[in-house]
Design a protein around this motif. Structure first.
Motif, PDB file in Angstrom:
ATOM      1  N   ARG D 221       0.841  -1.198   0.000  1.00  0.00           N
ATOM      2  CA  ARG D 221       0.000   0.000   0.000  1.00  0.00           C
ATOM      3  C   ARG D 221       0.879   1.251   0.000  1.00  0.00           C
ATOM      4  O   ARG D 221       0.589   2.204  -0.726  1.00  0.00           O
ATOM      5  CB  ARG D 221      -0.924   0.005   1.222  1.00  0.00           C
ATOM      6  N   ILE D 222       1.948   1.203   0.776  1.00  0.00           N
ATOM      7  CA  ILE D 222       2.878   2.334   0.790  1.00  0.00           C
ATOM      8  C   ILE D 222       3.500   2.499  -0.593  1.00  0.00           C
ATOM      9  O   ILE D 222       3.580   3.603  -1.128  1.00  0.00           O
ATOM     10  CB  ILE D 222       3.969   2.124   1.861  1.00  0.00           C
ATOM     11  N   PHE D 223       3.908   1.363  -1.218  1.00  0.00           N
ATOM     12  CA  PHE D 223       4.435   1.474  -2.582  1.00  0.00           C
ATOM     13  C   PHE D 223       3.391   2.078  -3.508  1.00  0.00           C
ATOM     14  O   PHE D 223       3.690   2.979  -4.306  1.00  0.00           O
ATOM     15  CB  PHE D 223       4.867   0.101  -3.118  1.00  0.00           C
ATOM     16  N   SER D 224       2.152   1.608  -3.418  1.00  0.00           N
ATOM     17  CA  SER D 224       1.122   2.074  -4.350  1.00  0.00           C
ATOM     18  C   SER D 224       0.777   3.549  -4.116  1.00  0.00           C
ATOM     19  O   SER D 224       0.256   4.214  -5.005  1.00  0.00           O
ATOM     20  CB  SER D 224      -0.132   1.194  -4.261  1.00  0.00           C
ATOM     21  N   TYR D 225       1.094   4.072  -2.935  1.00  0.00           N
ATOM     22  CA  TYR D 225       0.910   5.500  -2.661  1.00  0.00           C
ATOM     23  C   TYR D 225       1.706   6.338  -3.659  1.00  0.00           C
ATOM     24  O   TYR D 225       1.231   7.374  -4.128  1.00  0.00           O
ATOM     25  CB  TYR D 225       1.353   5.804  -1.221  1.00  0.00           C
ATOM     26  N   PHE D 226       2.886   5.873  -4.010  1.00  0.00           N
ATOM     27  CA  PHE D 226       3.727   6.623  -4.943  1.00  0.00           C
ATOM     28  C   PHE D 226       3.180   6.565  -6.371  1.00  0.00           C
ATOM     29  O   PHE D 226       3.556   7.374  -7.213  1.00  0.00           O
ATOM     30  CB  PHE D 226       5.165   6.108  -4.906  1.00  0.00           C
ATOM     31  N   ILE D 227       2.333   5.609  -6.654  1.00  0.00           N
ATOM     32  CA  ILE D 227       1.783   5.457  -8.007  1.00  0.00           C
ATOM     33  C   ILE D 227       0.362   6.022  -8.083  1.00  0.00           C
ATOM     34  O   ILE D 227       0.000   6.677  -9.051  1.00  0.00           O
ATOM     35  CB  ILE D 227       1.732   3.953  -8.409  1.00  0.00           C
ATOM     36  N   TYR D 228      -0.440   5.749  -7.067  1.00  0.00           N
ATOM     37  CA  TYR D 228      -1.872   6.070  -7.135  1.00  0.00           C
ATOM     38  C   TYR D 228      -2.246   7.262  -6.262  1.00  0.00           C
ATOM     39  O   TYR D 228      -3.382   7.694  -6.278  1.00  0.00           O
ATOM     40  CB  TYR D 228      -2.700   4.862  -6.697  1.00  0.00           C
ATOM     41  N   GLY D 229      -1.331   7.744  -5.442  1.00  0.00           N
ATOM     42  CA  GLY D 229      -1.631   8.919  -4.618  1.00  0.00           C
ATOM     43  C   GLY D 229      -2.318   8.561  -3.305  1.00  0.00           C
ATOM     44  O   GLY D 229      -2.499   7.391  -2.971  1.00  0.00           O
ATOM     45  N   ARG D 230      -2.725   9.602  -2.580  1.00  0.00           N
ATOM     46  CA  ARG D 230      -3.239   9.481  -1.221  1.00  0.00           C
ATOM     47  C   ARG D 230      -4.435   8.554  -1.067  1.00  0.00           C
ATOM     48  O   ARG D 230      -4.678   8.018   0.016  1.00  0.00           O
ATOM     49  CB  ARG D 230      -3.683  10.861  -0.726  1.00  0.00           C
TER      50      ARG D 230
END
Lengths: 290, 290, 290, 290
Positions: D221-230
């Motif tokens: 989820r932390i990784f996907s934060y960088f791709i998909y945002g908050r």
């Protein structure tokens, strides 16, 4: 001092055999039914999308594997009154234990049904759309999560044949697996029991849904009575609920004894003549001369 | 005195090897066909919904596992005249035994077909909707529960290739499994045989439906003759029914001997040189000097 | 005198190690490709009905199990030039053997492709409806039975990543399985290799179709050239056919060495300190005083 | 001199236990998440065609098998902070190791998520059709490849129940498998762990998608934060992301201790009285007199 499982063992271990075996049957059947009904819930509540039929079969298979494994070194891991009855007819379970096992299995199964209900409560409510309306029959009926109802084509005698055949198969193969003369390592027993149930789901699943276990069917039906009302005992016939209770008891005894009559009792002991019809040593001696 | 399986053993055990082995082949083949045809019935009668193709494969796989396990310590668990024939060509089965095995397998398969028919009678009737009309061809045909009919695209030579290839694979891998030089523990044999059949269903299933066993196909066909009439022997060609009889016999012998010719006979004995091409000790000695 | 496999062994056994190992790789790869392409044929030719994706995965898994089992006590059962290359980099296969293995694997794979073609000839003809027209692209294209073509969304670099990742996983887990320090019994090796390939099909199957084996892809492509013409080498890009050849070779070496670098070389030997961070004896001594 | 894994071992082996165990947890969790998310990617990006639900279950099952097998002889192969926490409560892991394990697991999972993203980049782009637009919600949303989002019917308390139940089952059965009194051979542990997870997917998969592992959910989820945002942290509720972190920690401890309380501590030691309620020797003595 660290609080570890070993410490718990020294403090709380139950040394009475009947007590700990009954606890084991209670706990194992609770796991079996909680997991097993949840598998069915996932099948029904997603309209057979997440969990298709093969998931039911594979899921119930491994459900047996691990629920039995968890308690088999205590009570033997019957988790099924029909199997306990068979063991009683084999002289491997005393009458008092048979009663205690059955009571423990019914209590565990009842609690397991309740656990499934509360785990899947949100999903059941969503499945019914509109105002909440727990029903046994109809487009949004969910009672089949808990106990089995026959396919519409099935006659009463056809249902008995189905349940006797399915449970006979379970008992027959279980006896083949545990027969010491078949030399299956005991660590593989639980896994093979699971695969037998997987197989039964592919073989005798379409008529009734393979309950093959009185505790698996009757105890959740009693639980579902408190949610769905009297119809769980009267649909589609007033005596339907007896089929997955009586059928499995008959089937288990028939199947278990069939194994011994047709195969088990005839297997030679270690050191007796092997199965090969040709004497291998003689054969080798002949060929050695070539 | 308690009546137990051990007591039954002392009273009723068959000490004649041919007798008990024939009984075992009869009983094992009965189980194999009763269960196997029921798997197919569940596939066909639910219009491929409860039981899809993977259920057929997995179901037949575990059907082999447990039917073989039940009798393998008596007769070896062939349950297939083509495998018995192969064992005869290996010199591991006498001619008299070969005949007895085949007769027992045919009888067991016939009875198994009858048992499936009566277990699924309600469902077969429901499948035909309207007035009862057992048919071999057409929208509500159910004869394919019992024996195999070729896909419409298949030529006669293609059918023979398919049956020879499928049974060769069965025999080849069975020989690899039981070859002592491959060191597969004997308790795993039945399980691996089952997985071989699972694999064959994924490999050679679409043309004919992988009978790969003369008893599995011919005996149920004879049973279905009494239900469906002569057409079971004439559809789609008069000699079709011979393909799953002759093909498997040829295939088993070809496959079994191929295993030995291309692999088994070349495997070094224990203590002979290992397979690694580089001398490991020499290598270690070299590295130790680093 | 009876003609038995043991007699054949005494007469025809190949005592030259390079010879019999090459024969084993040839035979094992023939089986692997004949069976493997037939699994794909059944998927494609039935429009993904008999054999869905899970059948491909399970089928290829057991294909590995039994093809490897058949020859692993001779050549080690690589059946894949990329794995042979990895073994060469480990110093467990001499250069001459590496060449011999690769040639044998290619020949076996070519013959396996031919065997699939003739087994499924009727079905391929039927699939094309109308006049026969073997095509690589289009509604009735069947060239994908033999070798892999990338999904339309895939870039060349994405394809290399996919093939390197898939084969690295194969090699990494294969090394974990055979590492003696992991104490996996050798009789379970072939079964676990098969399950690794099953897993790869669920993980890296949608981009290219997990060839992860140069012989599995290139040799059938060469065979299909004789049936489908030049386009098998030029669709969708002229150099596409190199991806499932070069990618697996790189991936196998990367994955195999990654296993050792990140896990294998750090595993303590028997008798060295165990993995538990807490001293168990000390713990017990403490608790005993409670 | 040949460069072999043995040579690498002598040169680079990590002799510090905490160091090598942390490396093992890092590497094992990297594999688990790279493979596991790729399985989900294949399910989602092919619109549930290549990979249906059963592939998710079987794939994740064998993912556990091989990722655990790869490192279990180093760190024990927890690959899950909730399991490490349970081992800490059992007194089998020191506090310092617990922290090191969790950090290593989170790092490995983060890297695994990144590896899946780059492996499936082409397919993700194709899935979004039109201009690239990474979204958490909507028809072409792909964030669910990385971490879990609840089904729309689920309440917050229902989600906690689901995650506690699922992880309790994992821990309970894992404890049953490794309990020495159950005599499961250690070489079968990793395989059985995998089958437990397969079972959980058939049982508790429809509500949240069975993360049952804080590292498996939070790090991607932390990784996907960088791709998909908050939005990955706020959809559908701001505190949703805590459920698959806190739930599994509670569940693992509950389940692990439940196993011991209800079964493990009561199992008799070798040499103590067996589970059978009837004295077998006495029974035999009786029958012998018949």
């Amino acid at each position: 001092m660290v609080f570890t499982p070993d410490l718990l063992r020294r403090k709380c271990r139950i040394r009475n055999k009947l007590g700990r075996n009954s606890l084991a049957e209670f706990f194992g059947t609770f796991l079996l039914i909680y997991i097993g009904l949840s598998i069915v819930a996932q099948y029904l509540l997603t309209h057979e999308r997440v969990n298709v039929w093969i998931n039911i079969n594979v899921g119930w298979g491994f459900n047996i594997v691990f629920s039995v494994l968890t308690v088999q070194n205590l009570s033997g891991g019957h988790l099924n009154p029909a199997i306990s009855l068979l063991m009683y007819t084999f002289g491997e379970l005393e009458l008092l234990h048979l009663f205690a096992y059955c009571v423990a299995q019914m209590l565990g199964a009842f609690l397991g049904a309740a656990a499934t209900y509360y785990t899947y409560l949100d999903a059941i409510n969503a499945y019914e759309k509109g105002p909440l309306n727990r029903t046994v029959v109809g487009a949004t009926a969910t009672a089949a999560i808990f106990s089995t109802y026959p396919a519409s084509h099935l006659s009463m005698s056809g249902a008995y044949v189905d349940q006797i055949a399915g449970t006979a198969m379970l008992a027959l193969f279980a006896c083949a697996i545990i027969d010491k003369r078949n030399k299956v390592p005991s660590c593989a027993h639980a896994v093979l029991f699971g695969f037998v149930v997987l197989l039964i789901g592919c073989t005798f699943g379409m008529n009734v849904g393979y309950p093959i276990n009185p505790a698996r069917d009757l105890a959740p039906r009693i639980f579902s009575y408190f949610i769905y009302g009297r119809q769980v005992f009267t649909h589609p016939y007033p005596s339907w609920f007896l089929v997955p209770v009586i059928g499995p008891c008959v089937g288990a005894v028939v199947g278990g004894w069939m194994y011994h009559a047709f195969s088990g009792i005839h297997i030679p002991d270690e050191g007796e003549d092997k199965y090969q019809a040709v004497d291998q040593d003689e054969l080798k001696a002949k060929n050695a001369g070539v």
